[in-house]
Design a protein around this motif. Structure first.
Motif, PDB file in Angstrom:
ATOM      1  N   THR A 106      76.038 -47.229 -13.498  1.00  0.00           N
ATOM      2  CA  THR A 106      75.861 -45.807 -13.146  1.00  0.00           C
ATOM      3  C   THR A 106      77.197 -45.097 -13.362  1.00  0.00           C
ATOM      4  O   THR A 106      78.144 -45.694 -13.875  1.00  0.00           O
ATOM      5  CB  THR A 106      75.475 -45.664 -11.661  1.00  0.00           C
TER       6      THR A 106
ATOM      7  N   ARG B 299      74.932 -32.648  -4.878  1.00  0.00           N
ATOM      8  CA  ARG B 299      75.599 -31.374  -5.200  1.00  0.00           C
ATOM      9  C   ARG B 299      75.082 -30.783  -6.504  1.00  0.00           C
ATOM     10  O   ARG B 299      75.046 -29.576  -6.666  1.00  0.00           O
ATOM     11  CB  ARG B 299      77.130 -31.595  -5.320  1.00  0.00           C
ATOM     12  N   SER B 300      74.683 -31.637  -7.465  1.00  0.00           N
ATOM     13  CA  SER B 300      74.328 -31.150  -8.810  1.00  0.00           C
ATOM     14  C   SER B 300      72.882 -30.653  -8.857  1.00  0.00           C
ATOM     15  O   SER B 300      71.959 -31.434  -9.116  1.00  0.00           O
ATOM     16  CB  SER B 300      74.498 -32.279  -9.832  1.00  0.00           C
TER      17      SER B 300
ATOM     18  N   SER C 164      70.732 -37.245  -7.653  1.00  0.00           N
ATOM     19  CA  SER C 164      70.980 -36.569  -8.940  1.00  0.00           C
ATOM     20  C   SER C 164      71.307 -37.548 -10.066  1.00  0.00           C
ATOM     21  O   SER C 164      71.421 -37.152 -11.219  1.00  0.00           O
ATOM     22  CB  SER C 164      72.118 -35.559  -8.780  1.00  0.00           C
TER      23      SER C 164
ATOM     24  N   TYR D  54      86.937 -47.906   0.517  1.00  0.00           N
ATOM     25  CA  TYR D  54      85.539 -48.021   0.055  1.00  0.00           C
ATOM     26  C   TYR D  54      84.902 -49.299   0.598  1.00  0.00           C
ATOM     27  O   TYR D  54      83.801 -49.264   1.178  1.00  0.00           O
ATOM     28  CB  TYR D  54      85.475 -48.004  -1.475  1.00  0.00           C
TER      29      TYR D  54
ATOM     30  N   THR E 204      76.709 -51.962 -10.752  1.00  0.00           N
ATOM     31  CA  THR E 204      75.495 -51.359 -11.321  1.00  0.00           C
ATOM     32  C   THR E 204      75.909 -50.305 -12.340  1.00  0.00           C
ATOM     33  O   THR E 204      76.907 -49.591 -12.137  1.00  0.00           O
ATOM     34  CB  THR E 204      74.645 -50.724 -10.187  1.00  0.00           C
TER      35      THR E 204
ATOM     36  N   GLY F 226      71.913 -38.265  -2.789  1.00  0.00           N
ATOM     37  CA  GLY F 226      72.500 -38.791  -4.026  1.00  0.00           C
ATOM     38  C   GLY F 226      71.435 -39.089  -5.062  1.00  0.00           C
ATOM     39  O   GLY F 226      71.518 -40.072  -5.807  1.00  0.00           O
TER      40      GLY F 226
ATOM     41  N   ILE G 133      71.403 -44.861  -8.893  1.00  0.00           N
ATOM     42  CA  ILE G 133      70.440 -45.590  -8.061  1.00  0.00           C
ATOM     43  C   ILE G 133      69.521 -44.613  -7.314  1.00  0.00           C
ATOM     44  O   ILE G 133      68.315 -44.849  -7.193  1.00  0.00           O
ATOM     45  CB  ILE G 133      71.201 -46.517  -7.067  1.00  0.00           C
TER      46      ILE G 133
ATOM     47  N   ASN H  99      71.730 -42.838   0.279  1.00  0.00           N
ATOM     48  CA  ASN H  99      72.241 -43.466  -0.940  1.00  0.00           C
ATOM     49  C   ASN H  99      73.538 -42.813  -1.437  1.00  0.00           C
ATOM     50  O   ASN H  99      74.359 -43.479  -2.070  1.00  0.00           O
ATOM     51  CB  ASN H  99      71.147 -43.377  -2.018  1.00  0.00           C
TER      52      ASN H  99
ATOM     53  N   LYS I 202      81.712 -49.684   3.356  1.00  0.00           N
ATOM     54  CA  LYS I 202      80.441 -50.377   3.119  1.00  0.00           C
ATOM     55  C   LYS I 202      80.224 -51.497   4.157  1.00  0.00           C
ATOM     56  O   LYS I 202      79.082 -51.809   4.496  1.00  0.00           O
ATOM     57  CB  LYS I 202      80.387 -50.911   1.690  1.00  0.00           C
TER      58      LYS I 202
ATOM     59  N   ALA J 107      74.583 -49.895   1.040  1.00  0.00           N
ATOM     60  CA  ALA J 107      75.943 -50.415   1.214  1.00  0.00           C
ATOM     61  C   ALA J 107      76.390 -50.934  -0.147  1.00  0.00           C
ATOM     62  O   ALA J 107      76.334 -50.211  -1.153  1.00  0.00           O
ATOM     63  CB  ALA J 107      75.969 -51.499   2.281  1.00  0.00           C
TER      64      ALA J 107
ATOM     65  N   ASP K 267      76.603 -30.411  -0.251  1.00  0.00           N
ATOM     66  CA  ASP K 267      77.795 -31.270  -0.320  1.00  0.00           C
ATOM     67  C   ASP K 267      77.900 -32.059   0.980  1.00  0.00           C
ATOM     68  O   ASP K 267      78.180 -31.496   2.038  1.00  0.00           O
ATOM     69  CB  ASP K 267      79.046 -30.405  -0.533  1.00  0.00           C
ATOM     70  N   LEU K 268      77.706 -33.356   0.894  1.00  0.00           N
ATOM     71  CA  LEU K 268      77.681 -34.201   2.092  1.00  0.00           C
ATOM     72  C   LEU K 268      79.079 -34.643   2.535  1.00  0.00           C
ATOM     73  O   LEU K 268      79.209 -35.411   3.490  1.00  0.00           O
ATOM     74  CB  LEU K 268      76.785 -35.421   1.850  1.00  0.00           C
TER      75      LEU K 268
HETATM   76  N1  LIG Z   1      77.196 -48.490  -9.124  1.00  0.00           N
HETATM   77  C1  LIG Z   1      77.658 -49.545  -8.445  1.00  0.00           C
HETATM   78  O1  LIG Z   1      78.279 -50.481  -9.013  1.00  0.00           O
HETATM   79  C2  LIG Z   1      77.391 -49.646  -6.966  1.00  0.00           C
HETATM   80  C3  LIG Z   1      77.534 -50.903  -6.356  1.00  0.00           C
HETATM   81  C4  LIG Z   1      77.302 -51.013  -4.997  1.00  0.00           C
HETATM   82  C5  LIG Z   1      76.938 -49.907  -4.252  1.00  0.00           C
HETATM   83  N2  LIG Z   1      76.813 -48.701  -4.862  1.00  0.00           N
HETATM   84  C6  LIG Z   1      76.442 -47.550  -4.028  1.00  0.00           C
HETATM   85  O2  LIG Z   1      75.254 -46.987  -4.529  1.00  0.00           O
HETATM   86  C7  LIG Z   1      75.174 -45.622  -4.122  1.00  0.00           C
HETATM   87  C8  LIG Z   1      74.770 -44.776  -5.312  1.00  0.00           C
HETATM   88  O3  LIG Z   1      75.805 -44.819  -6.278  1.00  0.00           O
HETATM   89  P1  LIG Z   1      75.524 -44.909  -7.851  1.00  0.00           P
HETATM   90  O4  LIG Z   1      75.988 -46.220  -8.314  1.00  0.00           O
HETATM   91  O5  LIG Z   1      74.152 -44.503  -8.159  1.00  0.00           O
HETATM   92  O6  LIG Z   1      76.599 -43.863  -8.376  1.00  0.00           O
HETATM   93  P2  LIG Z   1      76.446 -42.409  -9.015  1.00  0.00           P
HETATM   94  O7  LIG Z   1      75.628 -42.483 -10.255  1.00  0.00           O
HETATM   95  O8  LIG Z   1      77.838 -41.887  -9.102  1.00  0.00           O
HETATM   96  O9  LIG Z   1      75.619 -41.588  -7.930  1.00  0.00           O
HETATM   97  C9  LIG Z   1      76.194 -41.141  -6.732  1.00  0.00           C
HETATM   98  C10 LIG Z   1      75.284 -40.119  -6.102  1.00  0.00           C
HETATM   99  O10 LIG Z   1      75.892 -39.674  -4.877  1.00  0.00           O
HETATM  100  C11 LIG Z   1      75.956 -38.268  -4.892  1.00  0.00           C
HETATM  101  N3  LIG Z   1      77.121 -37.777  -4.170  1.00  0.00           N
HETATM  102  C12 LIG Z   1      78.407 -38.170  -4.311  1.00  0.00           C
HETATM  103  N4  LIG Z   1      79.205 -37.402  -3.543  1.00  0.00           N
HETATM  104  C13 LIG Z   1      78.400 -36.514  -2.916  1.00  0.00           C
HETATM  105  C14 LIG Z   1      78.630 -35.444  -2.015  1.00  0.00           C
HETATM  106  N5  LIG Z   1      79.867 -35.105  -1.618  1.00  0.00           N
HETATM  107  N6  LIG Z   1      77.588 -34.725  -1.564  1.00  0.00           N
HETATM  108  C15 LIG Z   1      76.327 -35.026  -1.980  1.00  0.00           C
HETATM  109  N7  LIG Z   1      76.040 -36.022  -2.839  1.00  0.00           N
HETATM  110  C16 LIG Z   1      77.070 -36.755  -3.303  1.00  0.00           C
HETATM  111  C17 LIG Z   1      76.035 -37.890  -6.366  1.00  0.00           C
HETATM  112  O11 LIG Z   1      75.540 -36.571  -6.580  1.00  0.00           O
HETATM  113  P3  LIG Z   1      76.404 -35.290  -6.987  1.00  0.00           P
HETATM  114  O12 LIG Z   1      77.608 -35.753  -7.726  1.00  0.00           O
HETATM  115  O13 LIG Z   1      75.444 -34.474  -7.778  1.00  0.00           O
HETATM  116  O14 LIG Z   1      76.733 -34.654  -5.677  1.00  0.00           O
HETATM  117  C18 LIG Z   1      75.093 -38.913  -6.993  1.00  0.00           C
HETATM  118  O15 LIG Z   1      73.766 -38.464  -6.931  1.00  0.00           O
HETATM  119  C19 LIG Z   1      76.533 -45.281  -3.525  1.00  0.00           C
HETATM  120  O16 LIG Z   1      76.455 -45.303  -2.127  1.00  0.00           O
HETATM  121  C20 LIG Z   1      77.426 -46.412  -4.021  1.00  0.00           C
HETATM  122  O17 LIG Z   1      78.516 -46.652  -3.147  1.00  0.00           O
HETATM  123  C21 LIG Z   1      77.024 -48.545  -6.195  1.00  0.00           C
END
Ligand SMILES: NC(=O)c1ccc[n+]([C@@H]2O[C@H](COP(=O)([O-])OP(=O)(O)OC[C@H]3O[C@@H](n4cnc5c(N)ncnc54)[C@H](OP(=O)(O)O)[C@@H]3O)[C@@H](O)[C@H]2O)c1
Length: 256
Positions: free
Chosen positions: A188, A34-35, A11, A153, A186, A9, A14, A84, A157, A139, A57-58
């Motif tokens: 994102t 994936r991207s 791309s 979800y 966060t 993750g 975080i 991540n 976690k 998580a 693709d995970l």
């Molecule tokens: N943002 C928040 O508020 C928050 C809070 C707590 C925890 N988290 C956790 O933090 C982690 C990162 O999320 P983020 O906030 O940085 O969100 P994000 O910007 O949407 O990033 C998610 C990442 O996961 C990758 N991903 C999603 N589905 C995938 C798949 N099928 N295969 C491969 N890669 C995949 C995406 O890449 P592609 O789309 O390019 O595949 C992207 O790089 C996640 O585990 C999320 O649950 C986020």
């Protein structure tokens, strides 16, 4: 020999920031998502730094084994695994498509578990005694209570936190660190992907730079559970004393 960090993750959000931090600290990178275009962007930003891109693709069953084989074919070894990649889905459990929720479990739970199992064998053998090695599992503060409207979800976690804390105990004394990063909201793409942009959670967010930094520094210090930000820490602490039915009501309120 330089150590290598594999970050899923990477791309965006975080994971992207984790990649920049590990690169800055001298780790070679393997970045997965994936991207491919966004991973290329990251590689370009890091210039001459060694970055291996593996678009993957995970959410596919067996994705972890395929990824592990690709890393082996490239002759690479991994000292730090950052699980991540993950996503959420907002909506009533019985109204959200089951297939989408199964894919979420596949990414957030199954692939994370399988990657940890596969790469731990290598991390155990890593011949670099003086560098931090191990696993960072991402998580969420969602791990601390049930989450109506994001039921699967939040449960996914909670699994990540419980699983990782058990590994800490199993690996005690081996020099392998397992840290669980539990971010709160966060800034994102997470909320857009989850169709949760209407919720109260988006009103107060941390930056992905600060969250990844807390995760990285916590891991280097060998911390078990890392909750970035004072407000999130208070919430995590309070969750030990609040009845789970009340916590679920609060989470439901925050969803509106
Ligand atoms: N943002 C928040 O508020 C928050 C809070 C707590 C925890 N988290 C956790 O933090 C982690 C990162 O999320 P983020 O906030 O940085 O969100 P994000 O910007 O949407 O990033 C998610 C990442 O996961 C990758 N991903 C999603 N589905 C995938 C798949 N099928 N295969 C491969 N890669 C995949 C995406 O890449 P592609 O789309 O390019 O595949 C992207 O790089 C996640 O585990 C999320 O649950 C986020």
């Amino acid at each position: 020999m330089k150590p290598t960090a594999l970050i899923t993750g990477a791309s965006g959000g975080i994971g992207y920031e984790f990649a920049r931090l590990f690169a800055k600290s001298g780790y070679n990178l393997i970045v997965v998502a994936r991207s491919e275009d966004k991973l290329m962007q990251l590689k370009e930003e890091l210039g001459e730094h060694p970055v291996t891109i593996i678009p993957h693709d995970l959410s596919e069953p067996g994705a972890a084994e395929v990824l592990y084989s690709k890393v082996k074919e490239l002759g690479l070894t991994v000292e730090v695994l950052v699980n991540n990649a993950g996503f959420g889905l907002n909506g009533q459990f019985d109204e959200l498509p089951l297939l989408d929720q199964q894919k979420m479990l596949q990414v957030n739970v199954n692939t994370l578990t399988e990657l940890t199992h596969l790469f731990l064998q290598d991390i155990k053998k890593a011949p670099l005694p003086d560098i931090p090695k191990g696993v960072i599992n991402v998580a969420s503060t969602a791990a601390f209570q049930p989450g109506p409207k994001m039921a699967v979800y939040y449960a996914s976690k909670a699994y990540v936190l419980s699983f990782s804390e058990a590994l800490v105990e199993e690996l005690r004394g081996t020099g392998i660190t397992v840290s669980t990063l539990c971010p709160g909201a966060t800034d994102t793409n997470f909320f857009k992907t989850a169709k949760a942009e209407h919720t109260k959670l988006v009103k107060s967010t941390m930056s992905p730079v600060d969250v990844a930094k807390a995760g990285f520094l916590g891991f280097v210090k060998g911390k078990r559970v890392i909750v970035p930000g004072a407000a999130n820490q208070s919430m995590a602490y309070a969750s030990k004393f609040v009845p789970r039915s009340t916590a679920a009501k609060l989470a439901h309120y925050m969803d509106q």
